[in-house]
Design an enzyme around this catalytic site. Structure first.
Site, PDB file in Angstrom:
ATOM      1  N   CYS A 230       4.796  -1.360  10.544  1.00 17.98           N
ATOM      2  CA  CYS A 230       3.572  -1.550   9.204  1.00 17.98           C
ATOM      3  C   CYS A 230       1.892  -1.444  10.004  1.00 17.98           C
ATOM      4  O   CYS A 230       1.365  -0.323  10.079  1.00 17.98           O
ATOM      5  CB  CYS A 230       4.038  -2.255   8.235  1.00 17.98           C
ATOM      6  SG  CYS A 230       5.053  -1.978   6.499  1.00 17.98           S
TER       7      CYS A 230
ATOM      8  N   CYS B 238       5.075  -6.081   9.308  1.00 15.91           N
ATOM      9  CA  CYS B 238       5.784  -6.349  10.226  1.00 15.91           C
ATOM     10  C   CYS B 238       5.071  -5.082  11.469  1.00 15.91           C
ATOM     11  O   CYS B 238       4.095  -4.286  10.858  1.00 15.91           O
ATOM     12  CB  CYS B 238       7.706  -5.619  10.123  1.00 15.91           C
ATOM     13  SG  CYS B 238       6.886  -3.836   9.575  1.00 15.91           S
TER      14      CYS B 238
ATOM     15  N   HIS C 269       8.435   0.941   3.954  1.00 18.18           N
ATOM     16  CA  HIS C 269       8.089  -0.662   3.832  1.00 18.18           C
ATOM     17  C   HIS C 269       6.899  -0.557   2.426  1.00 18.18           C
ATOM     18  O   HIS C 269       6.525   0.805   2.850  1.00 18.18           O
ATOM     19  CB  HIS C 269       7.686  -0.686   4.793  1.00 18.18           C
ATOM     20  CG  HIS C 269       8.491  -1.033   5.832  1.00 18.18           C
ATOM     21  ND1 HIS C 269       8.329  -2.045   6.542  1.00 18.18           N
ATOM     22  CD2 HIS C 269       9.759  -1.233   5.768  1.00 18.18           C
ATOM     23  CE1 HIS C 269       9.184  -2.846   7.289  1.00 18.18           C
ATOM     24  NE2 HIS C 269      10.467  -1.928   6.881  1.00 18.18           N
TER      25      HIS C 269
ATOM     26  N   GLU D  79       3.663  -1.608   2.339  1.00 17.02           N
ATOM     27  CA  GLU D  79       2.351  -0.508   3.060  1.00 17.02           C
ATOM     28  C   GLU D  79       2.453   1.322   3.281  1.00 17.02           C
ATOM     29  O   GLU D  79       1.584   1.269   2.952  1.00 17.02           O
ATOM     30  CB  GLU D  79       2.728  -1.156   4.662  1.00 17.02           C
ATOM     31  CG  GLU D  79       2.542  -3.122   4.327  1.00 17.02           C
ATOM     32  CD  GLU D  79       3.354  -3.621   4.607  1.00 17.02           C
ATOM     33  OE1 GLU D  79       4.807  -3.561   4.029  1.00 17.02           O
ATOM     34  OE2 GLU D  79       3.570  -4.715   4.834  1.00 17.02           O
TER      35      GLU D  79
ATOM     36  N   GLU E 191      14.572   0.655  -0.438  1.00 15.40           N
ATOM     37  CA  GLU E 191      15.961   0.049  -0.006  1.00 15.40           C
ATOM     38  C   GLU E 191      17.172   1.372  -0.060  1.00 15.40           C
ATOM     39  O   GLU E 191      17.126   1.375  -1.223  1.00 15.40           O
ATOM     40  CB  GLU E 191      16.779  -0.830   0.382  1.00 15.40           C
ATOM     41  CG  GLU E 191      15.928  -1.758   0.803  1.00 15.40           C
ATOM     42  CD  GLU E 191      15.836  -3.355   0.388  1.00 15.40           C
ATOM     43  OE1 GLU E 191      17.239  -3.076   0.008  1.00 15.40           O
ATOM     44  OE2 GLU E 191      14.810  -4.104   1.893  1.00 15.40           O
TER      45      GLU E 191
ATOM     46  N   ASN F 184       8.616  -1.724  -1.735  1.00  9.34           N
ATOM     47  CA  ASN F 184       9.792  -1.487  -0.471  1.00  9.34           C
ATOM     48  C   ASN F 184      10.285  -0.640  -1.112  1.00  9.34           C
ATOM     49  O   ASN F 184      10.899  -0.855  -2.557  1.00  9.34           O
ATOM     50  CB  ASN F 184      10.202  -2.423  -0.092  1.00  9.34           C
ATOM     51  CG  ASN F 184      10.474  -4.132  -0.400  1.00  9.34           C
ATOM     52  OD1 ASN F 184       9.916  -4.153  -1.697  1.00  9.34           O
ATOM     53  ND2 ASN F 184      11.192  -4.331   0.181  1.00  9.34           N
TER      54      ASN F 184
END
Ligand code: THU
Ligand code: ZN
Length: 295
Positions: free
Chosen positions: A132, A129, A102, A104, A91, A89
């Site tokens: 995803c 989530c 993310h 994934e 950010e 991930n």
């Protein structure tokens, strides 16, 4: 070697630690494991296929760039070729929350940009989530794709996403990773713009028709491409800048090294990736030189 990869080696079974250390130290290691290397690791470790993938997850999570949550997610995506691709991930402080990538999405875009045309399975250290799950439902292999979590039985994506909504609901035949390319051209001669157009031609944008691509050049001269990965539910679409940044992350390079950026998109597209690209680049480093071309 990335120091976090090194740290993760301390917790790995002794039977494979030396093999992995030399793999990670090799100059051509690119955060992927070939089918043959994976086979060798299976033999050395005596683990089952899923146990080995779970055991490798900390190495994927070692790439995570999460200055906001400090929550480190790793994914391992197996392409149709049998090669395994790490993802993690990402950010961005100062950018919009929606610019987050993310693990994934990172692993899938990693496999896609390296030429895979589908994925067999994805292994993740936390439950994927909803966003995803929807992102994965755009893939060529969405109906067969398996999801593996630690201490869980393998389940299919469709079990994780019952009554799924996807491209077929909008009568769209194209799928993410289908390998289809466009052939847009430009008269520009700037090599980075030409690379952005190359990324544009590989994008998946059947809903807005805003085929778009980003090319990022680092201070060391290396160039990373990102193609736009659109989604039937629109919001989970992954912008081309995010895909390019994912390639930089998985090349174990730093965003601070980005020196020049180019975005190419189609003037006839029904949306634009210009504002999002500019604002996230600005949050990363306002000194990045940015070129925009609309074809
Ligand atoms: N995250 C993932 O990478 N995958 C998921 O499906 C769950 C959430 C990341 C996103 C963000 O960087 C952090 O975990 C906290 O949500
Ligand atoms: Zn997610």
């Amino acid at each position: 070697m990335n120091s976090r990869l090194d740290a993760a080696l301390n917790d790995t079974p002794k039977s494979i630690a030396d093999y992995l250390r030399s793999l990670f130290n090799s100059e051509n290691f690119d955060a992927t494991i070939s089918a043959q290397q994976f086979e060798e690791l299976l033999v050395l470790s005596g683990l089952s296929d899923d146990e080995l993938r779970i055991c490798l997850l900390p190495f994927a999570a070692a790439y995570s760039y999460a200055p906001i949550s400090e929550f480190y997610v790793g994914s391992i995506v197996r392409g149709l070729s049998g090669r395994l691709y790490f993802g993690a991930n990402m950010e961005f402080i100062g950018a919009q929350m929606s610019q987050t990538v993310h693990a994934e999405q990172c692993g899938i875009s990693h496999a896609w940009m390296k030429g895979e045309t589908g994925i067999i399975d994805i292994t993740v250290n936390y439950s994927p989530c909803g966003h995803c799950r929807q992102f994965m439902n755009e893939l060529t292999t969405a109906n067969e794709l398996k999801v593996q979590l630690p201490e869980r039985d393998e389940m299919s994506l469709q079990q994780y996403l019952p009554d799924s909504f996807g491209p077929a609901d909008l009568d769209i035949d194209a799928r993410l990773m289908d390998g289809k390319t466009k052939s847009y051209q430009t008269h520009e001669s700037d090599p980075l713009v030409l690379k952005a157009v190359e990324a544009l031609n590989y994008s998946h944008a059947p809903y807005s028709e805003n085929h778009s691509g980003v090319a990022l050049r680092l201070a060391d001269g290396s160039v990373y491409l990102g193609s736009y990965a659109e989604n039937a539910a629109f919001n989970p679409s992954l912008p081309p800048l995010q895909v390019a940044l994912a390639q930089i992350l998985m090349a174990d390079k730093s965003f601070e090294q980005i020196d020049t950026a180019a975005l190419a998109e189609l003037s006839a597209g029904k949306i634009s990736n210009l504002d999002g690209t500019q604002s996230t680049l600005d949050a990363l480093n306002p000194d990045i030189t940015f070129t925009y071309i609309s074809l």
